[in-house]
Structures are given as structure tokens and as C-alpha cells.
Design a protein around this motif. Structure first.
Motif, PDB file in Angstrom:
ATOM      1  N   ARG A  36      -7.359 -18.585  43.757  1.00 36.77           N
ATOM      2  CA  ARG A  36      -8.205 -17.961  42.829  1.00 36.77           C
ATOM      3  C   ARG A  36      -7.546 -17.546  41.656  1.00 36.77           C
ATOM      4  NH1 ARG A  36     -11.213 -19.782  46.198  1.00 36.77           N
ATOM      5  NH2 ARG A  36     -12.793 -18.853  47.407  1.00 36.77           N
ATOM      6  N   ILE A  37      -8.084 -17.523  40.646  1.00 39.01           N
ATOM      7  CA  ILE A  37      -7.749 -17.006  39.311  1.00 39.01           C
ATOM      8  C   ILE A  37      -8.112 -15.422  38.912  1.00 39.01           C
ATOM      9  CG2 ILE A  37      -7.710 -16.989  36.837  1.00 39.01           C
ATOM     10  CD1 ILE A  37      -6.437 -19.630  38.072  1.00 39.01           C
ATOM     11  N   THR A  38      -7.201 -14.436  39.147  1.00 33.93           N
ATOM     12  CA  THR A  38      -7.689 -12.989  38.906  1.00 33.93           C
ATOM     13  C   THR A  38      -6.712 -12.358  37.859  1.00 33.93           C
ATOM     14  OG1 THR A  38      -6.169 -12.443  40.829  1.00 33.93           O
ATOM     15  CG2 THR A  38      -8.321 -12.745  41.287  1.00 33.93           C
ATOM     16  N   GLY A  59      -6.217 -13.550  35.055  1.00 36.88           N
ATOM     17  CA  GLY A  59      -5.777 -14.364  34.388  1.00 36.88           C
ATOM     18  C   GLY A  59      -4.574 -15.034  34.983  1.00 36.88           C
ATOM     19  N   THR A  60      -4.143 -14.827  36.302  1.00 39.02           N
ATOM     20  CA  THR A  60      -3.010 -15.144  36.956  1.00 39.02           C
ATOM     21  C   THR A  60      -3.610 -15.959  38.242  1.00 39.02           C
ATOM     22  OG1 THR A  60      -1.837 -13.250  36.219  1.00 39.02           O
ATOM     23  CG2 THR A  60      -0.955 -14.468  38.237  1.00 39.02           C
ATOM     24  N   GLU A  61      -3.031 -17.178  38.600  1.00 33.53           N
ATOM     25  CA  GLU A  61      -3.553 -17.923  39.587  1.00 33.53           C
ATOM     26  C   GLU A  61      -2.776 -17.204  40.965  1.00 33.53           C
ATOM     27  OE1 GLU A  61      -4.184 -22.480  40.985  1.00 33.53           O
ATOM     28  OE2 GLU A  61      -2.167 -22.037  40.117  1.00 33.53           O
ATOM     29  N   LYS A  62      -3.646 -16.941  42.112  1.00 34.96           N
ATOM     30  CA  LYS A  62      -3.022 -16.541  43.324  1.00 34.96           C
ATOM     31  C   LYS A  62      -3.290 -17.282  44.358  1.00 34.96           C
ATOM     32  CE  LYS A  62      -3.056 -11.744  41.718  1.00 34.96           C
ATOM     33  NZ  LYS A  62      -3.567 -10.271  42.230  1.00 34.96           N
ATOM     34  N   PHE A  63      -2.639 -17.363  45.105  1.00 39.74           N
ATOM     35  CA  PHE A  63      -2.734 -18.275  46.641  1.00 39.74           C
ATOM     36  C   PHE A  63      -3.078 -17.037  47.729  1.00 39.74           C
ATOM     37  CE2 PHE A  63      -0.403 -19.617  50.622  1.00 39.74           C
ATOM     38  CZ  PHE A  63      -1.364 -20.358  50.986  1.00 39.74           C
ATOM     39  N   PHE A  64      -4.063 -17.312  48.335  1.00 38.01           N
ATOM     40  CA  PHE A  64      -4.596 -16.533  49.495  1.00 38.01           C
ATOM     41  C   PHE A  64      -4.197 -17.242  50.677  1.00 38.01           C
ATOM     42  CE2 PHE A  64      -6.722 -14.799  45.795  1.00 38.01           C
ATOM     43  CZ  PHE A  64      -6.681 -13.503  46.088  1.00 38.01           C
ATOM     44  N   CYS A  65      -3.831 -16.319  51.694  1.00 38.70           N
ATOM     45  CA  CYS A  65      -3.750 -16.784  52.979  1.00 38.70           C
ATOM     46  C   CYS A  65      -3.695 -15.649  54.114  1.00 38.70           C
ATOM     47  CB  CYS A  65      -2.002 -17.325  53.297  1.00 38.70           C
ATOM     48  SG  CYS A  65      -0.601 -15.982  52.674  1.00 38.70           S
TER      49      CYS A  65
END
Length: 83
Positions: free
Chosen positions: A39-41, A43-49
Motif C-alpha cells: 500500500r502507498i501511505t 507517499g511511501t510504499e509499505k509491505f503488509f504481512c
């Protein structure tokens, strides 16, 4: 194989990953997790796990992920796998 390619492979195979990432305080953490989404939150791309040891969701700034390894450990998805 790139970090994102490894995560995608694990997601397709429903395998957990061993992820090592730099924390905001500069330390590094390694954990086993189920891969789910990006997800982009802010302005930063984050990986969720889902962090298996901690029993909860976790997110990482993609640019702070140091390494990812696909395991042979299978998981039953808790949510849709979008990676």
C-alpha cells in the motif's frame, strides 16, 4: 530474484517468508511472516504481512527491507493475498 519477486513467489505458493528490515530506530529485525499486500501511505510504499511470532499484522517501508527468503512453510491466508 529481487525482494518483490521473492515476496510474490511466496504469496503465489502460500509460503511464509523470512524478512529482515531496518527499523525506524536504525536496528534490524528478522521475522517469519505471511505476505499479503503493498500500500502507498503518506507517499511511501509499505509491505503488509502477518508476523507469526508476534501474532499480528506488521508493515515495513519497502525501501527498508534488507532481504527476504521464501520458506517451505505453508500458511492458510487470513486475508486476500495481493502481492
Amino acid at each position: 530474484m529481487s525482494i518483490k519477486e521473492t515476496i510474490a513467489s511466496a504469496g503465489r505458493n502460500l509460503h511464509t517468508i523470512i524478512i529482515t528490515a531496518r527499523e525506524d530506530d536504525g536496528s534490524t529485525e528478522t521475522r517469519e511472516a505471511e505476505p499479503y499486500s503493498y500500500r502507498i501511505t503518506g507517499g511511501t510504499e509499505k509491505f503488509f504481512c502477518y508476523d507469526i511470532a508476534k501474532g499480528g499484522t506488521r508493515n515495513f517501508h519497502v525501501n527498508k527491507i534488507i532481504s527476504v527468503e521464501e520458506t517451505n512453510n505453508s500458511f492458510t491466508p487470513r486475508w486476500e493475498v495481493e502481492v
